[in-house]
Motif scaffolding. Structure first.
Motif, PDB file in Angstrom:
ATOM      1  N   THR A  52       4.344   5.778  -3.068  1.00 60.54           N
ATOM      2  CA  THR A  52       3.577   6.918  -2.587  1.00 60.54           C
ATOM      3  C   THR A  52       2.658   6.579  -1.416  1.00 60.54           C
ATOM      4  OG1 THR A  52       1.850   6.497  -4.227  1.00 60.54           O
ATOM      5  CG2 THR A  52       3.603   8.049  -4.836  1.00 60.54           C
ATOM      6  N   SER A  53       2.498   5.294  -1.130  1.00 60.66           N
ATOM      7  CA  SER A  53       1.618   4.892  -0.036  1.00 60.66           C
ATOM      8  C   SER A  53       1.920   3.462   0.375  1.00 60.66           C
ATOM      9  CB  SER A  53       0.147   4.992  -0.474  1.00 60.66           C
ATOM     10  OG  SER A  53      -0.706   4.537   0.551  1.00 60.66           O
ATOM     11  N   SER A  54       1.666   3.160   1.627  1.00 60.62           N
ATOM     12  CA  SER A  54       1.745   1.783   2.108  1.00 60.62           C
ATOM     13  C   SER A  54       0.493   1.049   1.657  1.00 60.62           C
ATOM     14  CB  SER A  54       1.832   1.776   3.635  1.00 60.62           C
ATOM     15  OG  SER A  54       1.367   0.568   4.165  1.00 60.62           O
ATOM     16  N   TYR A  55       0.646  -0.176   1.203  1.00 57.09           N
ATOM     17  CA  TYR A  55      -0.488  -0.976   0.754  1.00 57.09           C
ATOM     18  C   TYR A  55      -1.535  -1.096   1.859  1.00 57.09           C
ATOM     19  CZ  TYR A  55      -3.112  -5.026  -0.894  1.00 57.09           C
ATOM     20  OH  TYR A  55      -4.110  -5.877  -1.277  1.00 57.09           O
ATOM     21  N   ASN A  56      -1.116  -1.489   3.055  1.00 58.46           N
ATOM     22  CA  ASN A  56      -2.069  -1.662   4.157  1.00 58.46           C
ATOM     23  C   ASN A  56      -2.711  -0.343   4.573  1.00 58.46           C
ATOM     24  OD1 ASN A  56      -1.833  -4.439   4.352  1.00 58.46           O
ATOM     25  ND2 ASN A  56      -0.104  -4.306   5.737  1.00 58.46           N
ATOM     26  N   ALA A  57      -1.933   0.713   4.635  1.00 54.67           N
ATOM     27  CA  ALA A  57      -2.466   2.016   5.034  1.00 54.67           C
ATOM     28  C   ALA A  57      -3.537   2.490   4.054  1.00 54.67           C
ATOM     29  CB  ALA A  57      -1.350   3.041   5.143  1.00 54.67           C
ATOM     30  N   ALA A  58      -3.351   2.194   2.781  1.00 49.29           N
ATOM     31  CA  ALA A  58      -4.307   2.629   1.770  1.00 49.29           C
ATOM     32  C   ALA A  58      -5.650   1.917   1.891  1.00 49.29           C
ATOM     33  CB  ALA A  58      -3.722   2.410   0.375  1.00 49.29           C
ATOM     34  N   LYS A  59      -5.658   0.730   2.477  1.00 48.31           N
ATOM     35  CA  LYS A  59      -6.896  -0.042   2.612  1.00 48.31           C
ATOM     36  C   LYS A  59      -7.583   0.138   3.959  1.00 48.31           C
ATOM     37  CE  LYS A  59      -5.486  -4.104   2.198  1.00 48.31           C
ATOM     38  NZ  LYS A  59      -5.578  -5.542   2.227  1.00 48.31           N
ATOM     39  N   THR A  60      -6.876   0.656   4.952  1.00 46.17           N
ATOM     40  CA  THR A  60      -7.379   0.665   6.320  1.00 46.17           C
ATOM     41  C   THR A  60      -8.714   1.393   6.476  1.00 46.17           C
ATOM     42  OG1 THR A  60      -5.164   0.432   7.228  1.00 46.17           O
ATOM     43  CG2 THR A  60      -6.833   1.326   8.698  1.00 46.17           C
ATOM     44  N   GLY A  61      -8.887   2.528   5.837  1.00 45.84           N
ATOM     45  CA  GLY A  61     -10.134   3.280   5.985  1.00 45.84           C
ATOM     46  C   GLY A  61     -11.350   2.489   5.535  1.00 45.84           C
ATOM     47  N   PHE A  62     -11.230   1.799   4.421  1.00 41.37           N
ATOM     48  CA  PHE A  62     -12.336   0.991   3.905  1.00 41.37           C
ATOM     49  C   PHE A  62     -12.643  -0.165   4.852  1.00 41.37           C
ATOM     50  CE2 PHE A  62     -13.692  -2.711   1.349  1.00 41.37           C
ATOM     51  CZ  PHE A  62     -14.904  -2.226   0.884  1.00 41.37           C
ATOM     52  N   VAL A  63     -11.610  -0.863   5.297  1.00 41.93           N
ATOM     53  CA  VAL A  63     -11.796  -1.981   6.217  1.00 41.93           C
ATOM     54  C   VAL A  63     -12.429  -1.481   7.514  1.00 41.93           C
ATOM     55  CG1 VAL A  63     -10.623  -3.784   7.545  1.00 41.93           C
ATOM     56  CG2 VAL A  63      -9.899  -3.302   5.204  1.00 41.93           C
ATOM     57  N   GLN A  64     -11.955  -0.351   8.021  1.00 40.03           N
ATOM     58  CA  GLN A  64     -12.496   0.209   9.259  1.00 40.03           C
ATOM     59  C   GLN A  64     -13.981   0.522   9.102  1.00 40.03           C
ATOM     60  OE1 GLN A  64     -10.283   0.882  12.212  1.00 40.03           O
ATOM     61  NE2 GLN A  64     -12.344   0.539  12.961  1.00 40.03           N
ATOM     62  N   GLU A  65     -14.355   1.105   7.988  1.00 39.79           N
ATOM     63  CA  GLU A  65     -15.756   1.446   7.715  1.00 39.79           C
ATOM     64  C   GLU A  65     -16.654   0.206   7.772  1.00 39.79           C
ATOM     65  OE1 GLU A  65     -18.137   2.432   3.641  1.00 39.79           O
ATOM     66  OE2 GLU A  65     -16.248   3.488   3.935  1.00 39.79           O
ATOM     67  N   ILE A  66     -16.223  -0.869   7.122  1.00 43.46           N
ATOM     68  CA  ILE A  66     -17.008  -2.109   7.078  1.00 43.46           C
ATOM     69  C   ILE A  66     -17.124  -2.725   8.471  1.00 43.46           C
ATOM     70  CG2 ILE A  66     -17.031  -4.485   6.190  1.00 43.46           C
ATOM     71  CD1 ILE A  66     -17.682  -2.363   4.043  1.00 43.46           C
ATOM     72  N   VAL A  67     -16.011  -2.795   9.179  1.00 41.66           N
ATOM     73  CA  VAL A  67     -16.001  -3.419  10.506  1.00 41.66           C
ATOM     74  C   VAL A  67     -16.803  -2.589  11.504  1.00 41.66           C
ATOM     75  CG1 VAL A  67     -14.513  -4.106  12.433  1.00 41.66           C
ATOM     76  CG2 VAL A  67     -13.860  -4.669  10.088  1.00 41.66           C
ATOM     77  N   ASP A  68     -16.666  -1.270  11.471  1.00 46.48           N
ATOM     78  CA  ASP A  68     -17.424  -0.413  12.386  1.00 46.48           C
ATOM     79  C   ASP A  68     -18.930  -0.608  12.181  1.00 46.48           C
ATOM     80  OD1 ASP A  68     -15.107   0.608  13.474  1.00 46.48           O
ATOM     81  OD2 ASP A  68     -15.276   2.566  12.490  1.00 46.48           O
ATOM     82  N   ALA A  69     -19.363  -0.677  10.920  1.00 48.59           N
ATOM     83  CA  ALA A  69     -20.789  -0.859  10.636  1.00 48.59           C
ATOM     84  C   ALA A  69     -21.278  -2.209  11.160  1.00 48.59           C
ATOM     85  CB  ALA A  69     -21.042  -0.740   9.134  1.00 48.59           C
ATOM     86  N   ALA A  70     -20.495  -3.262  10.948  1.00 49.86           N
ATOM     87  CA  ALA A  70     -20.887  -4.596  11.417  1.00 49.86           C
ATOM     88  C   ALA A  70     -20.958  -4.646  12.936  1.00 49.86           C
ATOM     89  CB  ALA A  70     -19.906  -5.641  10.901  1.00 49.86           C
ATOM     90  N   ARG A  71     -19.976  -4.076  13.593  1.00 53.44           N
ATOM     91  CA  ARG A  71     -19.976  -4.071  15.060  1.00 53.44           C
ATOM     92  C   ARG A  71     -21.138  -3.232  15.593  1.00 53.44           C
ATOM     93  NH1 ARG A  71     -15.692  -6.117  17.714  1.00 53.44           N
ATOM     94  NH2 ARG A  71     -16.046  -4.732  19.482  1.00 53.44           N
TER      95      ARG A  71
END
Length: 84
Positions: A52-71
């Motif tokens: 029902t979903s790609s493993y990486n696609a399912a995690k991307t939003g969370f990773v993006q949130e963390i990285v955007d905040a750090a940057r």
């Protein structure tokens, strides 16, 4: 055989701003985010097994949130973490 670990090789040039480093540091320093990431990974793996979903696609939003905040804390512009 199941995988118990993964390693990424990254160039030393630009290490200060590589998104994998920001993400790693955040998880090391914030147990709540580490638990949230673990739960997300389990959910993503189950969804991927069901097709029902790609493993990486399912995690991307969370990773993006963390990285955007750090940057953002360093005055850096956001960059896409979707590389797979």
């Amino acid at each position: 055989m199941s995988r118990s670990a993964m390693i990424d090789f990254l160039p030393t040039r630009g290490w200060e701003t590589v998104h994998q480093r920001f993400f790693r540091d955040r998880l090391l320093e914030h147990p709540g985010d580490r638990r949230r990431h673990e739960a997300l990974k389990r959910s993503a793996a189950a969804a991927a097994l069901e097709g029902t979903s790609s493993y990486n696609a399912a995690k991307t939003g969370f990773v993006q949130e963390i990285v955007d905040a750090a940057r953002g804390r360093l005055g850096l512009q956001p960059v896409s973490v979707d590389h797979k």
